[in-house]
Design a protein around this motif. Structure first.
Motif, PDB file in Angstrom:
ATOM      1  N   ARG A   1     -48.077  39.949  22.391  1.00  0.00           N
ATOM      2  CA  ARG A   1     -47.077  40.868  21.847  1.00  0.00           C
ATOM      3  C   ARG A   1     -46.741  40.495  20.409  1.00  0.00           C
ATOM      4  O   ARG A   1     -46.543  41.378  19.558  1.00  0.00           O
ATOM      5  N   ALA A   2     -46.661  39.190  20.131  1.00  0.00           N
ATOM      6  CA  ALA A   2     -46.323  38.749  18.780  1.00  0.00           C
ATOM      7  C   ALA A   2     -47.385  39.161  17.774  1.00  0.00           C
ATOM      8  O   ALA A   2     -47.079  39.664  16.694  1.00  0.00           O
ATOM      9  N   VAL A   3     -48.655  38.966  18.133  1.00  0.00           N
ATOM     10  CA  VAL A   3     -49.737  39.306  17.214  1.00  0.00           C
ATOM     11  C   VAL A   3     -49.830  40.814  17.005  1.00  0.00           C
ATOM     12  O   VAL A   3     -49.989  41.301  15.879  1.00  0.00           O
ATOM     13  N   LEU A   4     -49.708  41.595  18.096  1.00  0.00           N
ATOM     14  CA  LEU A   4     -49.761  43.054  17.968  1.00  0.00           C
ATOM     15  C   LEU A   4     -48.578  43.575  17.155  1.00  0.00           C
ATOM     16  O   LEU A   4     -48.736  44.463  16.299  1.00  0.00           O
TER      17      LEU A   4
ATOM     18  N   ARG B   1     -49.872  32.587  12.711  1.00  0.00           N
ATOM     19  CA  ARG B   1     -49.079  32.774  13.924  1.00  0.00           C
ATOM     20  C   ARG B   1     -49.805  32.207  15.142  1.00  0.00           C
ATOM     21  O   ARG B   1     -49.185  31.553  15.998  1.00  0.00           O
ATOM     22  N   ALA B   2     -51.113  32.441  15.219  1.00  0.00           N
ATOM     23  CA  ALA B   2     -51.888  31.901  16.344  1.00  0.00           C
ATOM     24  C   ALA B   2     -51.854  30.373  16.337  1.00  0.00           C
ATOM     25  O   ALA B   2     -51.704  29.736  17.388  1.00  0.00           O
ATOM     26  N   GLY B   3     -51.987  29.776  15.139  1.00  0.00           N
ATOM     27  CA  GLY B   3     -51.926  28.321  15.051  1.00  0.00           C
ATOM     28  C   GLY B   3     -50.563  27.782  15.425  1.00  0.00           C
ATOM     29  O   GLY B   3     -50.445  26.766  16.136  1.00  0.00           O
ATOM     30  N   ALA B   4     -49.500  28.457  14.965  1.00  0.00           N
ATOM     31  CA  ALA B   4     -48.145  28.014  15.286  1.00  0.00           C
ATOM     32  C   ALA B   4     -47.859  28.131  16.778  1.00  0.00           C
ATOM     33  O   ALA B   4     -47.233  27.245  17.381  1.00  0.00           O
ATOM     34  N   LEU B   5     -48.313  29.212  17.387  1.00  0.00           N
ATOM     35  CA  LEU B   5     -48.129  29.375  18.830  1.00  0.00           C
ATOM     36  C   LEU B   5     -48.847  28.275  19.606  1.00  0.00           C
ATOM     37  O   LEU B   5     -48.324  27.780  20.611  1.00  0.00           O
TER      38      LEU B   5
END
Length: 517
Positions: free
Chosen positions: A136-139, A185-189
């Motif tokens: 959801r965050a990436v979308l 964002r993917a790295g932080a997640l």
């Protein structure tokens, strides 16, 4: 009682509350200097002395709590920085102009950042409850960026200033911003999830279990993806033996209190939980039926009455309208494109064998209601089986020559577009089976208990089971279970994107001639 080097109980150790060493609750007291002495004076208000043997308390020290607000703010700062950097670097690399040119582009970047923040607020991009939901965050992030750049284009066109900006710079800014923000964002997640897996949490909870409960500390962590961890777990054989929770809340300072109680104790538990309203904690009641968790989705209040929702339609509200528009659009397009071919198929059927061109069969539709599904006739008239008491098999002698061709290429299903237009079927959904379809002499709904759940959505011309090669004749119980599993996955995970994916895969399979027999 054993104390581990981190100041907590040894794994799996459970001890009466009055034997808890003080250092477990107060970090100012060193574990090395503490002794496991009774704490009757410290915990006199936990309950009557004679009841303390009827409950146990397990303390589960967790790593430092991760602040959801801090995570959201760091994500916001990271996104803004990435968008700004991706806009400034192309200016320095590609643009060779005077101060006014640079100022113009910097102003555009500033407006873009403000627009992005406004859209992020509207889309709830940094809402703390969903900040760690990766997909959801990436979308949401991608949608906010695309809308931001689209708004900038509209603004430039409205003010007739598009010629003042470099197109190379603008589209480089778009591509770089999306790529960098999504990657960051993917790295932080990944980093946050690693911290959660190592023992950290977003929220801490005090779990109270009455009787033989199903909610253990491990189950809670697993169910919430380690976002909620039980800081303490009180286990009592009966509800009346649960001690006063005020002292535990004051010592542990949890954000959530969870009551796992039998359904029969709901009324008494509700009255007990009302006393917790004096504390700043979220209180959750987990009712249990027959030792299992009751499948309650949420609550709905009408006036003074509170209702527990245990089920809801999988496709509802606006989603139902979107799917209906999808069905009508694709059905009319498909009929317009294939109408010449369908006329040829109808003529071939008429010339090949006696009888009508079309064949209709009663099948179970939405909510189990009966519908008449239309198909091109592929069998000899005297051999047709309206109730499908005998499934079509390979080299079935009942199938005509033209019938084999249209079945192999799935052309016999095209008349079902009429069912779609009438609203009886969808383009994508679980395939409807004839009423008397059976395997090993047993009706399908008696083989798999969840079979009837397929009727919670409209049946489809193609479906998730079909594109995963679960189609054709069913000769074993495992095949039925596999097909139902695929159908339930589709129902529980429905989206317009999933429908489009299924349609595209179906078209590729049709192009390869991967049809039925």
């Amino acid at each position: 009682m054993h104390v581990n080097p981190h100041g907590g109980l040894a794994e799996g150790q459970c001890t009466p509350a009055e034997q808890i060493p003080l250092e477990l609750f107060d970090p100012k007291i060193e574990a090395s200097s503490a002794r496991p002495a009774p704490l009757e004076a410290e915990f006199d208000d936990l309950g009557a002395r004679q009841d303390r043997t009827n409950y146990t308390f397990q303390y589960n020290p967790t790593a430092r709590r991760l602040s959801s607000c801090a995570i959201a703010l760091s994500y916001m700062f990271m996104d803004i920085s990435a968008i700004a950097v991706c806009g400034i670097i192309p200016i320095l690399a590609y643009l060779k102009g005077d101060y006014k040119v640079y100022t113009l582009h910097i102003n555009a970047i500033t407006v873009g950042l403000l627009t992005f923040l406004a859209l992020s607020k509207v889309l709830g991009l940094y809402r703390t409850p969903t900040i760690l939901e990766g997909r959801r965050a990436v979308l949401g992030l991608t949608a906010a960026l695309l809308l931001t750049f689209f708004a900038l284009l509209i603004a430039a066109a409205a003010t007739k200033t598009t010629d003042a900006y470099s197109r190379v710079w603008f589209f480089t800014w778009i591509a770089a911003s999306i790529a960098l923000t999504v990657a960051l964002r993917a790295g932080a997640l990944s980093l946050v999830n690693a911290r959660l897996s190592s023992g950290a949490c977003q929220q801490s909870a005090l779990v109270v279990t009455c009787g033989i409960g199903s909610l253990s500390t491990d189950v809670l962590a697993s169910a919430t993806h380690n976002r909620i961890r039980a800081l303490g777990h009180i286990k009592a054989d009966k509800l009346e033996h649960v001690p006063d929770l005020g002292r535990f809340i004051q010592k542990l300072n949890p954000e959530i209190v969870i009551f796992d109680v039998p359904w029969a104790d709901i009324e008494v538990a509700s009255a007990r939980l009302a006393l917790l309203s004096r504390y700043a904690v979220e209180v959750l009641l987990l009712p249990r039926v027959g030792g299992a968790l009751h499948p309650i989705i949420d609550c709905q209040q009408f006036g003074t009455h509170v209702f527990l929702r245990t089920s809801r339609a999988p496709i509802r509200d606006w989603d139902r309208i979107y799917k209906r528009l999808e069905d009508l659009t694709i059905a009319f397009i498909a009929l317009s494109v294939t109408s010449p071919l369908l006329l040829l198929v109808a003529a071939a059927i008429k010339l090949d064998s006696k009888g009508p061109v079309l064949f209709k069969q009663r099948r179970a539709g939405f909510n189990g209601s009966l519908i008449e599904v239309w198909k091109f006739r592929s069998m000899y008239v005297d051999a047709t089986d309206p109730d499908a008491s005998h499934q079509t098999s390979k080299d079935d002698m009942r199938v005509t020559r033209v019938g084999r061709f249209i079945r192999r290429n799935s052309l016999d299903e095209f008349p079902q577009l009429y069912n779609v237009i009438r609203g009886e079927m969808s383009i994508v959904g679980p395939r409807p089976h004839a009423l008397k379809t059976s395997v090993d002499g047993k009706p399908l709904d008696t083989i798999v208990e969840e079979y009837a759940f397929r009727h919670r959505v409209k049946p489809g011309i193609t479906g998730w089971a079909q594109v995963n090669d679960a189609r054709g004749e069913m000769v074993s119980v495992d095949q039925v279970k596999k097909r139902v599993t695929y159908d339930l996955y589709y129902i529980n995970n429905w989206s317009i994107l999933l429908d489009i994916k299924i349609i595209v895969i179906t078209m590729f399979k049709l192009a390869r001639g991967d049809g039925a027999y």
